[in-house]
Every structure is written in C-alpha cells, then in structure tokens.
Design a protein around this motif. Structure first.
Motif, PDB file in Angstrom:
ATOM      1  N   CYS A  26       0.827  -1.261  -0.021  1.00  0.00           N
ATOM      2  CA  CYS A  26       0.055   0.139   0.012  1.00  0.00           C
ATOM      3  C   CYS A  26       0.836   1.321  -0.054  1.00  0.00           C
ATOM      4  O   CYS A  26       0.631   2.370  -0.585  1.00  0.00           O
ATOM      5  CB  CYS A  26      -0.837  -0.048   1.129  1.00  0.00           C
ATOM      6  SG  CYS A  26      -2.152  -1.400   1.036  1.00  0.00           S
ATOM      7  N   LYS A  27       1.969   1.209   0.759  1.00  0.00           N
ATOM      8  CA  LYS A  27       2.849   2.250   0.754  1.00  0.00           C
ATOM      9  C   LYS A  27       3.352   2.802  -0.644  1.00  0.00           C
ATOM     10  O   LYS A  27       3.469   3.719  -1.000  1.00  0.00           O
ATOM     11  CB  LYS A  27       4.169   1.980   1.875  1.00  0.00           C
ATOM     12  CG  LYS A  27       5.019   3.336   1.990  1.00  0.00           C
ATOM     13  CD  LYS A  27       5.954   2.931   2.926  1.00  0.00           C
ATOM     14  CE  LYS A  27       6.955   4.158   2.761  1.00  0.00           C
ATOM     15  NZ  LYS A  27       8.245   3.797   3.648  1.00  0.00           N
ATOM     16  N   ASN A  28       3.989   1.684  -1.196  1.00  0.00           N
ATOM     17  CA  ASN A  28       4.630   1.587  -2.614  1.00  0.00           C
ATOM     18  C   ASN A  28       3.545   2.139  -3.681  1.00  0.00           C
ATOM     19  O   ASN A  28       3.940   2.683  -4.418  1.00  0.00           O
ATOM     20  CB  ASN A  28       5.128   0.388  -2.771  1.00  0.00           C
ATOM     21  CG  ASN A  28       6.497   0.511  -2.002  1.00  0.00           C
ATOM     22  OD1 ASN A  28       6.880   1.179  -1.385  1.00  0.00           O
ATOM     23  ND2 ASN A  28       7.077  -0.922  -1.791  1.00  0.00           N
ATOM     24  N   ALA A  29       2.434   1.464  -3.128  1.00  0.00           N
ATOM     25  CA  ALA A  29       1.298   1.874  -4.492  1.00  0.00           C
ATOM     26  C   ALA A  29       0.741   3.209  -4.276  1.00  0.00           C
ATOM     27  O   ALA A  29      -0.056   3.830  -5.104  1.00  0.00           O
ATOM     28  CB  ALA A  29       0.202   0.648  -4.652  1.00  0.00           C
ATOM     29  N   GLY A  30       0.761   3.852  -3.011  1.00  0.00           N
ATOM     30  CA  GLY A  30       0.396   5.223  -2.790  1.00  0.00           C
ATOM     31  C   GLY A  30      -1.205   5.311  -2.334  1.00  0.00           C
ATOM     32  O   GLY A  30      -1.872   6.227  -2.639  1.00  0.00           O
ATOM     33  N   ILE A  31      -1.461   4.137  -1.734  1.00  0.00           N
ATOM     34  CA  ILE A  31      -2.938   3.917  -1.258  1.00  0.00           C
ATOM     35  C   ILE A  31      -2.886   3.784   0.240  1.00  0.00           C
ATOM     36  O   ILE A  31      -2.001   3.356   0.764  1.00  0.00           O
ATOM     37  CB  ILE A  31      -3.714   2.751  -2.014  1.00  0.00           C
ATOM     38  CG1 ILE A  31      -3.069   1.366  -1.776  1.00  0.00           C
ATOM     39  CG2 ILE A  31      -3.924   2.939  -3.545  1.00  0.00           C
ATOM     40  CD1 ILE A  31      -3.855  -0.018  -2.207  1.00  0.00           C
ATOM     41  N   ASN A  32      -4.207   4.130   0.769  1.00  0.00           N
ATOM     42  CA  ASN A  32      -4.521   3.862   2.161  1.00  0.00           C
ATOM     43  C   ASN A  32      -4.445   2.546   2.667  1.00  0.00           C
ATOM     44  O   ASN A  32      -5.265   1.626   2.354  1.00  0.00           O
ATOM     45  CB  ASN A  32      -5.699   4.598   2.561  1.00  0.00           C
ATOM     46  CG  ASN A  32      -5.977   4.753   4.197  1.00  0.00           C
ATOM     47  OD1 ASN A  32      -6.135   3.728   4.816  1.00  0.00           O
ATOM     48  ND2 ASN A  32      -6.112   5.938   4.703  1.00  0.00           N
ATOM     49  N   GLY A  33      -3.454   2.303   3.527  1.00  0.00           N
ATOM     50  CA  GLY A  33      -3.167   0.882   3.823  1.00  0.00           C
ATOM     51  C   GLY A  33      -4.272   0.128   4.788  1.00  0.00           C
ATOM     52  O   GLY A  33      -4.784  -0.947   4.715  1.00  0.00           O
ATOM     53  N   SER A  34      -4.796   1.111   5.654  1.00  0.00           N
ATOM     54  CA  SER A  34      -5.780   0.602   6.609  1.00  0.00           C
ATOM     55  C   SER A  34      -7.183   0.288   5.894  1.00  0.00           C
ATOM     56  O   SER A  34      -7.896  -0.438   6.305  1.00  0.00           O
ATOM     57  CB  SER A  34      -6.178   1.462   7.983  1.00  0.00           C
ATOM     58  OG  SER A  34      -6.614   2.878   7.439  1.00  0.00           O
ATOM     59  N   THR A  35      -7.457   1.299   5.059  1.00  0.00           N
ATOM     60  CA  THR A  35      -8.724   1.008   4.038  1.00  0.00           C
ATOM     61  C   THR A  35      -8.524  -0.087   3.291  1.00  0.00           C
ATOM     62  O   THR A  35      -9.578  -1.024   3.022  1.00  0.00           O
ATOM     63  CB  THR A  35      -8.943   2.249   3.234  1.00  0.00           C
ATOM     64  OG1 THR A  35      -9.155   3.581   4.135  1.00  0.00           O
ATOM     65  CG2 THR A  35     -10.201   2.210   2.705  1.00  0.00           C
ATOM     66  N   TYR A  36      -7.403  -0.508   2.546  1.00  0.00           N
ATOM     67  CA  TYR A  36      -7.323  -1.556   1.686  1.00  0.00           C
ATOM     68  C   TYR A  36      -7.274  -3.002   2.818  1.00  0.00           C
ATOM     69  O   TYR A  36      -7.978  -3.761   2.334  1.00  0.00           O
ATOM     70  CB  TYR A  36      -5.689  -1.570   1.390  1.00  0.00           C
ATOM     71  CG  TYR A  36      -5.531  -2.753   0.458  1.00  0.00           C
ATOM     72  CD1 TYR A  36      -5.803  -3.019  -0.855  1.00  0.00           C
ATOM     73  CD2 TYR A  36      -4.793  -3.848   1.083  1.00  0.00           C
ATOM     74  CE1 TYR A  36      -5.719  -4.133  -1.544  1.00  0.00           C
ATOM     75  CE2 TYR A  36      -4.350  -4.892   0.049  1.00  0.00           C
ATOM     76  CZ  TYR A  36      -4.901  -5.226  -0.883  1.00  0.00           C
ATOM     77  OH  TYR A  36      -4.624  -6.314  -1.927  1.00  0.00           O
ATOM     78  N   TYR A  37      -6.540  -2.910   3.910  1.00  0.00           N
ATOM     79  CA  TYR A  37      -6.759  -3.999   4.845  1.00  0.00           C
ATOM     80  C   TYR A  37      -8.108  -4.297   5.282  1.00  0.00           C
ATOM     81  O   TYR A  37      -8.740  -5.491   5.131  1.00  0.00           O
ATOM     82  CB  TYR A  37      -5.946  -3.764   5.851  1.00  0.00           C
ATOM     83  CG  TYR A  37      -5.513  -4.995   6.961  1.00  0.00           C
ATOM     84  CD1 TYR A  37      -4.640  -6.084   6.516  1.00  0.00           C
ATOM     85  CD2 TYR A  37      -6.373  -5.070   7.897  1.00  0.00           C
ATOM     86  CE1 TYR A  37      -4.630  -7.024   7.186  1.00  0.00           C
ATOM     87  CE2 TYR A  37      -6.355  -6.312   8.666  1.00  0.00           C
ATOM     88  CZ  TYR A  37      -5.598  -7.335   8.201  1.00  0.00           C
ATOM     89  OH  TYR A  37      -5.419  -8.234   9.203  1.00  0.00           O
TER      90      TYR A  37
END
Length: 70
Positions: A26-37
């Motif tokens: 998520c960090k590398n893709a530029g997206i929100n990690g908690s939302t993705y998870y």
C-alpha cells in the motif's frame, strides 16, 4: 453491476514485485493501507475506481487482471 476484487491476485502480483506485506504494498502503491486491509478482509467490499487504477499502475497490469464485473 457488481465488482468482485480478486485480492489473492493482487497479493500474488505485489509479492512478485518484492513487496512482503499489504502494508509495504500500500505504501509503494500510494494507497491507504488501513482502508485496503479492511476492505480485503470484509467479504463483499469492493474499492473505488481510483484505488483500482493506482493498484493497476503500480502492478503494471490492467484493472481487469484483478477485478471481475458480475
């Protein structure tokens, strides 16, 4: 119309790029990690088009490679 996200395909592709976890991906893709998870582990939750496009760009693939329209 319903969109089905194949999170296992996303995971397979990001691990092939060298990312070891959802958080790193998520960090590398530029997206929100908690939302993705959260969306990944709650059955039936999809994602916005912009997030899908960011993932596809990072993974160098097409959105259709990890999404199905039902």
């Amino acid at each position: 119309m319903r969109l089905h996200i194949k999170y296992e395909e996303i995971e397979r592709r990001y691990k092939a790029l060298g990312d070891k976890s959802d958080k790193e991906f998520c960090k590398n893709a530029g997206i929100n990690g908690s939302t993705y998870y959260t969306r990944k582990y709650i059955k039936g939750k999809g994602m916005s088009l912009i997030v899908a496009l960011l993932i596809a760009e990072y993974l160098n693939c097409d959105v259709k490679d990890f999404c199905e329209i039902n």
